[in-house]
Design a protein around this motif. Structure first.
Motif, PDB file in Angstrom:
ATOM      1  N   GLU A  79      -1.620   1.128  -4.033  1.00 57.60           N
ATOM      2  CA  GLU A  79      -1.462   2.493  -4.529  1.00 57.60           C
ATOM      3  C   GLU A  79      -2.804   3.215  -4.560  1.00 57.60           C
ATOM      4  O   GLU A  79      -2.880   4.432  -4.389  1.00 57.60           O
ATOM      5  N   ALA A  80      -3.902   2.474  -4.763  1.00 56.40           N
ATOM      6  CA  ALA A  80      -5.223   3.084  -4.906  1.00 56.40           C
ATOM      7  C   ALA A  80      -5.784   3.597  -3.594  1.00 56.40           C
ATOM      8  O   ALA A  80      -6.726   4.401  -3.598  1.00 56.40           O
ATOM      9  N   TYR A  81      -5.271   3.140  -2.455  1.00 52.13           N
ATOM     10  CA  TYR A  81      -5.783   3.601  -1.175  1.00 52.13           C
ATOM     11  C   TYR A  81      -5.199   4.979  -0.892  1.00 52.13           C
ATOM     12  O   TYR A  81      -4.027   5.109  -0.553  1.00 52.13           O
ATOM     13  N   GLY A  82      -6.018   5.961  -1.026  1.00 50.34           N
ATOM     14  CA  GLY A  82      -5.578   7.335  -0.817  1.00 50.34           C
ATOM     15  C   GLY A  82      -6.012   8.266  -1.917  1.00 50.34           C
ATOM     16  O   GLY A  82      -6.792   9.151  -1.658  1.00 50.34           O
ATOM     17  N   PRO A  83      -5.588   8.092  -3.181  1.00 49.81           N
ATOM     18  CA  PRO A  83      -4.490   7.224  -3.617  1.00 49.81           C
ATOM     19  C   PRO A  83      -3.137   7.630  -3.007  1.00 49.81           C
ATOM     20  O   PRO A  83      -2.947   8.792  -2.650  1.00 49.81           O
ATOM     21  N   PHE A  84      -2.272   6.691  -2.910  1.00 45.10           N
ATOM     22  CA  PHE A  84      -0.869   6.851  -2.500  1.00 45.10           C
ATOM     23  C   PHE A  84      -0.674   7.017  -0.995  1.00 45.10           C
ATOM     24  O   PHE A  84       0.350   6.609  -0.458  1.00 45.10           O
ATOM     25  N   GLU A  85      -1.645   7.629  -0.298  1.00 42.56           N
ATOM     26  CA  GLU A  85      -1.390   8.055   1.078  1.00 42.56           C
ATOM     27  C   GLU A  85      -1.174   6.881   2.021  1.00 42.56           C
ATOM     28  O   GLU A  85      -0.345   6.948   2.940  1.00 42.56           O
ATOM     29  N   VAL A  86      -1.901   5.782   1.817  1.00 42.02           N
ATOM     30  CA  VAL A  86      -1.743   4.630   2.700  1.00 42.02           C
ATOM     31  C   VAL A  86      -0.339   4.052   2.572  1.00 42.02           C
ATOM     32  O   VAL A  86       0.276   3.644   3.568  1.00 42.02           O
TER      33      VAL A  86
END
Length: 385
Positions: free
Chosen positions: A103-110
């Protein structure tokens, strides 16, 4: 939309300021051959299918795909989304069945990118993602520190399921140990989600060893995810032996040493502002020339095995233990194909011994993470009051 190290640094800044001022549910897809069972007490009891490996009782491809940088690369540029989807599709075509997000990558976007990418073959792959940072679930704003409160975990998973376009998460990790929440409470929240069929397996990342044992006792852990490569061998001291003892699989992140082991970095390389590697002392100008001994060694073995340097780095990890599954990330289709093909490279016992002796002779100078970021690793969860 920073990646793993950028989000760690952002969290570290907030944490530092704070310090200064004061088994599982029945499978939803009963016929899915890659998502069965929970971790046993002994990894050696599992015999995977050809080309597969077992993380506990979860069967996956021998090499997975980390999709972290598909929303923003190390150099902070934004990849072309259609090409990222193409890489995900091509990886599946090459036999990759483990796809890793957070969830932290982006956040959310990945997670959104991954959900869109795997939608045509969702039931044939394993989705892994992670919770644990304190992120506002409506806005995506990064709040201070970590958050593994049980009610927050359940809220996070609801958002994950929507973004990933799925009804269950195959492997859910706690991204970092919350020093405020007993791990037994975290396990209880995950168990509730398992009972609802929303989570099938769980794992931990960069945790303290005692916390891993407590977590596994409360709810069998399928996999541990931590940084591990020729460049950073820290897990060999206690994490890997504990995983072997408990029958837990191991998933190395940064298996290529944030591109160092690909051979594309030399003594003249300098990193752009915003690139996390610019603040890792192992890549500092005074340490880089010394550390390039490792790259030279990898290149020698690449020539010897008629392979790419990255393939040697991945083959070495795979040869360490049969329950290790690297998840190299990339935003380049050719690199993905190269990484995936590393599963076919074999190091004989004699070759592995020779290579290990050479690796042992090289001492890496500098630290893998700044102190304000390293503080989030090897954390022990508090005991219940």
């Amino acid at each position: 939309m920073p990646g793993r190290r950028q989000l760690l640094m952002a969290g570290a800044g907030m944490a530092a300021a704070s310090l200064i001022s004061q088994v599982s549910a029945a499978e939803k897809s009963a016929g899915n051959p890659i998502s069965q069972g929970s971790a046993s007490s002994n990894n050696s009891q599992h015999v995977p299918q050809p080309g597969k490996r077992k993380l506990g009782g979860l069967e996956v491809s021998a090499i997975g795909l980390g999709v972290q940088n598909m929303s923003r690369k190390y150099d902070t540029s934004v990849p072309y989304r259609p090409e990222m989807l193409n890489i995900i599709h091509s990886a599946f075509d090459q036999g990759v069945t483990l796809f890793d997000a957070a969830e932290a990558y982006g956040p959310f976007e990945v997670e959104r990118i991954l959900g869109e990418g795997v939608a045509p073959f969702r039931d044939k792959i394993v989705i892994a993602t992670k919770f644990g940072w304190n992120i506002d679930q409506q806005t995506g704003a990064r709040l201070q520190g970590l958050n593994s409160r049980p009610e927050h975990i359940k809220q996070v998973v609801e958002g994950m399921l929507k973004r990933l376009r799925t009804d269950r998460i195959d492997l859910l990790y706690q991204h970092r140990v919350d020093p405020q929440i007993p791990i037994e409470d975290v396990a209880g929240a995950v168990k509730d989600l398992m009972d609802q069929g929303k989570v099938l397996h769980w794992g931990l990342s960069e945790m303290g060893i005692n916390t891993l044992r407590r977590a596994h006792s409360a709810l069998p852990v399928t996999a541990v995810q931590s940084e591990y490569s020729m460049l950073w061998r820290g897990p060999e001291k206690s994490v890997l032996p504990t995983c072997e003892e408990l029958g837990i699989g191991f998933v190395p992140w940064s298996p290529l040493g944030v591109q160092f082991l690909t051979g594309c970095i030399d003594e003249n390389t300098r990193f752009a502002t915003g690139d996390f590697r610019a603040i890792e002392s192992r890549f500092a100008a005074e340490n880089l020339p010394h550390n390039l001994q490792l790259v030279a060694l990898v290149k020698q073995w690449a020539e010897r095995k008629n392979a790419a340097p990255a393939q040697i780095a991945l083959a070495w990890l795979s040869a360490r233990k049969p329950w290790i599954v690297p998840i190299p990330g990339t935003t380049n289709r050719d690199h993905m194909l190269q990484n995936t093909a590393a599963a076919a490279i074999r190091l004989t016992p004699a070759e592995l011994s020779e290579l290990n002796q050479s690796l042992d002779a090289i001492t890496i100078q500098g630290q893998r993470l700044p102190a304000a970021v390293q503080v989030y690793s090897d954390v022990e969860a508090p005991l219940r009051g």
